[in-house]
Write a protein that holds these residues in place. Sequence first.
Motif, mmCIF file in Angstrom:
data_model
loop_
_atom_site.group_PDB
_atom_site.id
_atom_site.type_symbol
_atom_site.label_atom_id
_atom_site.label_comp_id
_atom_site.label_asym_id
_atom_site.label_seq_id
_atom_site.Cartn_x
_atom_site.Cartn_y
_atom_site.Cartn_z
ATOM 1 N N LEU A 113 93.723 -5.237 -18.616
ATOM 2 C CA LEU A 113 93.440 -6.060 -19.788
ATOM 3 C C LEU A 113 92.162 -6.868 -19.574
ATOM 4 N N GLY A 114 91.283 -6.828 -20.575
ATOM 5 C CA GLY A 114 90.050 -7.590 -20.513
ATOM 6 C C GLY A 114 88.901 -6.874 -19.842
ATOM 7 N N GLY A 138 75.400 -9.513 -23.566
ATOM 8 C CA GLY A 138 76.440 -8.807 -22.824
ATOM 9 C C GLY A 138 76.949 -9.609 -21.650
ATOM 10 N N LYS A 139 76.017 -10.224 -20.918
ATOM 11 C CA LYS A 139 76.417 -11.058 -19.778
ATOM 12 C C LYS A 139 77.190 -12.289 -20.252
ATOM 13 N N ALA A 140 76.769 -12.855 -21.401
ATOM 14 C CA ALA A 140 77.503 -13.999 -21.951
ATOM 15 C C ALA A 140 78.908 -13.592 -22.365
ATOM 16 N N THR A 141 79.025 -12.383 -22.914
ATOM 17 C CA THR A 141 80.346 -11.873 -23.303
ATOM 18 C C THR A 141 81.253 -11.764 -22.093
ATOM 19 N N PHE A 177 90.391 -9.071 -26.709
ATOM 20 C CA PHE A 177 91.383 -9.732 -25.871
ATOM 21 C C PHE A 177 90.704 -10.584 -24.796
ATOM 22 N N GLY A 178 89.644 -10.040 -24.190
ATOM 23 C CA GLY A 178 88.999 -10.761 -23.116
ATOM 24 C C GLY A 178 88.377 -12.070 -23.563
ATOM 25 N N THR A 179 87.819 -12.111 -24.767
ATOM 26 C CA THR A 179 87.128 -13.317 -25.227
ATOM 27 C C THR A 179 88.025 -14.273 -25.999
ATOM 28 N N THR A 180 89.114 -13.787 -26.588
ATOM 29 C CA THR A 180 89.969 -14.651 -27.412
ATOM 30 C C THR A 180 91.412 -14.721 -26.930
ATOM 31 N N ASP A 188 85.604 -13.957 -18.662
ATOM 32 C CA ASP A 188 86.096 -14.434 -17.362
ATOM 33 C C ASP A 188 86.667 -15.844 -17.451
ATOM 34 N N ASN A 189 85.938 -16.751 -18.116
ATOM 35 C CA ASN A 189 86.383 -18.144 -18.214
ATOM 36 C C ASN A 189 85.645 -18.809 -19.364
#
Length: 452
Positions: free
Chosen positions: A396-397, A325-328, A188-191, A333-334
């Motif tokens: 969420l996220g 992980g940091k990129a994820t 959910f957080g990435t898509t 986030d944005n």
Amino acid sequence: MGMVAGGATAVAAAPLPETEQAAPYNFNGIIRDGQTPVEGVEITVTGNGVDETVATGADGRWLIGVPSTGTYTVSIDTSTLPEGLTLRDPSFESREFEVGGSTAVGVLFPFGPATGGGGSGSDPGTGSSGAPSGSEAPAPGGEGTPGGSSDTGASSNDFGSQLLARVISGLSFGLLLALAAIGITLIFGTTGVNNFAHGELLTFGGIVFYATTTLVNWPAWIAVIVTLVASAAFGWAHDWGIFKPLRRRRVGLVQVLIVTIGLSIALRYFYQFLIGGGTEGLSVDRGAVLQIGPVLMRTSGVVSALIAIVVLVAVGLFLTRTRIGKATRAVSDNAGLAAASGIDVDRVIRIVWVLAGLLTGGAGILYTYFIGANIKWDVGFTILLLLFAAVTLGGLGSAFGALVGAIIIGLVTEISTLFIAPDLRYAIALLVLILVLLFRPQGILGRRERIG
């Protein structure tokens, strides 16, 4: 489902895959010599106008329906046991059980060397206390309470012991929910997609583990590796075959949501086609019943919880200490800003899908092992709402919010069985979700967002 334990490992109570059961309540179980089902053992239930005897089938299972709640006597005819197989405690040959809130009561007849003493005055773990129940516990989606755990119980009936047992069981259940819930929140957080087919990723892990351990009889460690690799590949296939093409066509989130619902239905009935509509047992040893103070725990429950803790710590380190992980987290986030700063968003999303498949497939292994070494075609679907409740409750996220939410949901579902019928415990968990969101709509660890 109410489980009644006597503290042995030879016989386990488990629901039958019955679909045309006339009686509203039943006693059931499975007779095993180690991991081998025993056929032809006669079980009798008497009381409240009932006097019925059945013999175990080729799979060792038996079931006797009763018309109403009340006290019944369940007996085993020891003369029908195979030579060399005896009850560990002769007092367990005939016992009284209460049919109350649960529609089905599993009965354990412990086998093994004689202990030389009678029972302890009461059977540890009855009804909603969820004591250990031999080598199997109620299967999700079966009769009685779906899903959840009946792997932990108390050695006495006082409220303090029962509460401690439910707290430990709830923590274990929550940790297993967290493994799968983190996959949902990462996706959910990435898509921005709420994947309603996520439960089928869990079921997939359980089915592959069942196939490798039981159908082809591979060693458990090989089966675990194969299952994890297959689950990661299944997650990758989800993105490659369905969701990446939808992203490229800029399909709206509502349409994608409908796609996930359709995918869930299709996969669920494909699983039913593969393994049937009943409950299948896994040929894996769940270990002995351990007593820690007033709490009875099966070894499999302890192992599952410890593995879940290690994996969750590893996921936390991955998200906070590694570049991927940091990129994820940046994409979560944005995504637009992350892409502008040079992050390959599509690659990150693909990795998230693989990680979600890996975690949820692993949760499928641990969950099916934890609840009684059983697998059913809809095991993931039965706890899907709990997974979404955990994600929403935590925020969420937020991966760490999913962990917190899952533990709260696990505790609430288990502790509530001390006060209500076990069949209603998931409803209580969802009620808690509603109450929390009324006062904190963004969830426990979620962030406030401006709307409009």
